[in-house]
Enzyme design. Structure first.
Site, PDB file in Angstrom:
ATOM      1  N   PHE A 103       0.874  -1.128  -0.010  1.00 50.13           N
ATOM      2  CA  PHE A 103       0.016   0.025   0.197  1.00 50.13           C
ATOM      3  C   PHE A 103       0.936   1.313   0.100  1.00 50.13           C
ATOM      4  O   PHE A 103       2.070   1.264   0.411  1.00 50.13           O
ATOM      5  CB  PHE A 103      -0.963   0.028   1.346  1.00 50.13           C
ATOM      6  N   SER A 175      -0.754  -2.927  14.120  1.00 46.73           N
ATOM      7  CA  SER A 175      -0.485  -3.993  15.166  1.00 46.73           C
ATOM      8  C   SER A 175      -0.723  -3.581  16.711  1.00 46.73           C
ATOM      9  O   SER A 175      -1.420  -4.303  17.696  1.00 46.73           O
ATOM     10  CB  SER A 175       0.996  -4.508  15.095  1.00 46.73           C
ATOM     11  N   TYR A 358       6.410   8.446  40.669  1.00 48.71           N
ATOM     12  CA  TYR A 358       6.938   9.854  40.144  1.00 48.71           C
ATOM     13  C   TYR A 358       6.142  10.091  38.846  1.00 48.71           C
ATOM     14  O   TYR A 358       6.569  11.462  38.414  1.00 48.71           O
ATOM     15  CB  TYR A 358       8.314   9.213  39.548  1.00 48.71           C
TER      16      TYR A 358
END
Length: 515
Positions: A103, A175, A358
């Protein structure tokens, strides 16, 4: 252990410059970037004349460049010279207008500028407080794109009524979008089934068509699903290789009867092989019977849905749980940029949230912001929203739609040319800007002979350096994929590629006659 110089004096904190090492010296920044921009501009002017595929062997670069890192500094001009001499000749040029494989990987001046500025600012926007503008820019860009796609307001971070229950995040790839939604769906299914911890994970099942991208099946394994419970549902020409909702229902019912828990369905709008479209609404209706999560992968074709004439491919999206698309494929926004929207952000953050001491701060604890670290796998994140916003702000919806329509028109032109030549066939209907075609069997040519001829055609085309095509297998047939969409592509490049295809096919057929 290698050949690095172990003499401590070779690693002076101030390098070779008497004034001390200043990696962000303003004049160096200006000079280096001017040279880099000149390189980029020259590259785009000349890439059309370069072979799309390089003629290099594995390991070539280490043979040309130093195998060990330098101890002493070198002028930036030396670095740029080596880039031109060794790196560029070894590149597959995705930016070439003669690139028709896979693509497209689109780009634009606005996106490059946005990425450059984001890289210079170099924020690490894990929380809102760590980068307020970067977080809010991402939220804004995602809401803008959601509106272009006409997604329901339930997927937006901000609505006219205030903060919504849904929202989005920009990730690196599809993904990642699949993985994080699989994890959220997994945890929700475990809670529904009353499982203690992850003890019940062996009962969870997931579903997708056999045309779904292979990364889905990889993400399922990473999320802990039993490979035996990953259903790859066969498709065929009768549904144009889209997922059949009736077949899906039958399989899910059988799984329930066997004591399994349907958990997640991946529907694709524009599959990689053939651009098949799964029926989103019908799949959502089936999923509702089992309370299964539905994710829509519109990585490539989602960009086309900003055009009203393609939006119907997303019909039913208001009933799914998540959707992702990648502007780095077809919406002129350079890698990496995958947009994920979910109807309920809490379903993601409940599974992915981290809250170390933190990182605690008043804004996060107020509940008025979403820290984007809690919608992804990692903690650190780039300022990806800037380039996407700059693309939409600079070009506007009208020009982005023009870009999509132009590519589709060129693909249709190519398709018409293929259909007009009786040596070829179009294997599947063209939905967007991908044409799947092949030399068809004729006379004494068998299907096996046709596969060999098409493989030979692809090999010869790619060796010329004048075009680059990839292949797939659809319905057991070796098929060539012609993907239009490179940012520099014009009609003349498509016509030139078709002439090359015809000429090369004639040569192959003539050689077969001579044998």
């Amino acid at each position: 252990m290698g050949s690095l110089d172990t003499n401590p004096t070779a690693f002076s904190a101030f390098g070779d410059d008497a004034g001390g090492f200043q990696p962000l010296n303003p004049e160096d920044v200006r000079a280096y970037l001017h040279k880099a921009v000149d390189f980029i501009s020259d590259y785009y002017k000349s890439v059309e004349s370069m072979p799309v595929l390089p003629d290099v062997k594995p390991g070539y670069l280490q043979d040309q460049l130093r195998a060990t890192p330098p101890t002493s500094s070198a002028p930036f001009d030396v670095t740029m010279k080596e880039l031109r001499a060794s790196v560029v000749p070894g590149m597959t040029h995705w930016a070439s207008p003669n690139f028709f494989a896979f693509f497209p990987s689109t780009n634009s001046a606005a996106a490059i500028a946005g990425d450059l500025i984001a890289s210079a600012m170099n924020t690490v926007g894990f929380t809102w407080q760590a980068a307020p503008a970067a977080t809010e820019m991402e939220v804004l860009a995602l809401d803008w794109l959601a509106q272009l796609l006409r997604l329901p307001t339930s997927f937006m971070n901000r609505t006219s009524a205030g903060r919504g229950t849904g929202g989005g995040v920009i990730l690196g790839t599809t993904s990642e979008a699949m993985l994080v939604t699989l994890v959220a769906a997994r945890d929700a299914a475990l809670r529904r089934s009353g499982s203690e911890g992850v003890a019940g994970i062996t009962r969870l099942t997931v579903y997708a068509a056999d045309q779904t991208h292979s990364t889905f099946f990889k993400a399922c394994r990473l999320a802990g699903f039993d490979p035996a419970n990953i259903r790859s549902i066969p498709t065929g020409a009768d549904t144009d290789y889209g997922l059949d909702p009736e077949k899906l229902l039958e399989i899910m019912q059988a799984d329930v009867a066997a004591g399994l828990v349907p958990t997640y369905i991946c529907a694709t709008v524009g599959t990689t092989s053939s651009n098949a479209v799964d029926p989103v609404g019908a799949i959502a209706d089936v999923a509702k019977m089992f309370n299964a999560w539905v994710h829509v992968d519109a990585a490539y074709a989602g960009s086309a849905c900003i055009c009203p004439e393609f939006r119907h491919h997303l019909n039913g999206v208001e009933r799914v749980d998540s959707i992702s698309m990648s502007p780095h494929k077809w919406l002129l926004t350079c890698l990496d940029c995958t947009c994920l929207w979910v109807r309920d952000t809490h379903r993601l953050t409940d599974s992915l949230e981290t809250n170390p001491e933190y990182l605690k701060n008043d804004a996060s604890e107020s509940g008025t912001v979403t820290d984007l670290k809690d919608m992804q796998v990692g903690v650190g994140r780039r300022f990806r929203g800037l380039k996407l916003w700059m693309v939409m702000r600079t070009y506007g919806a009208a020009k982005l739609q023009e870009h999509i329509r132009s590519d589709v028109a060129m693909a249709k032109m190519f398709e018409d040319s293929v259909r007009a030549d009786d040596r070829f066939e179009v294997v599947v209907p063209r939905n967007f800007a991908l044409v799947c075609f092949r030399i068809k069997p004729r006379g004494a040519m068998t299907e096996e002979d046709a596969d060999e001829a098409n493989h030979e055609l692809m090999e010869r085309l790619n060796k010329t350096g004048k075009a680059y095509l990839a292949h797939t297998v659809v319905g057991g047939k070796f098929v060539l994929r012609f993907a239009v969409g490179s940012s520099l592509q014009e009609e003349r490049h498509v016509r030139s590629a078709w002439e090359l295809i015809k000429k090369t096919t004639s040569e192959i057929m003539q050689e077969e006659i001579m044998e």
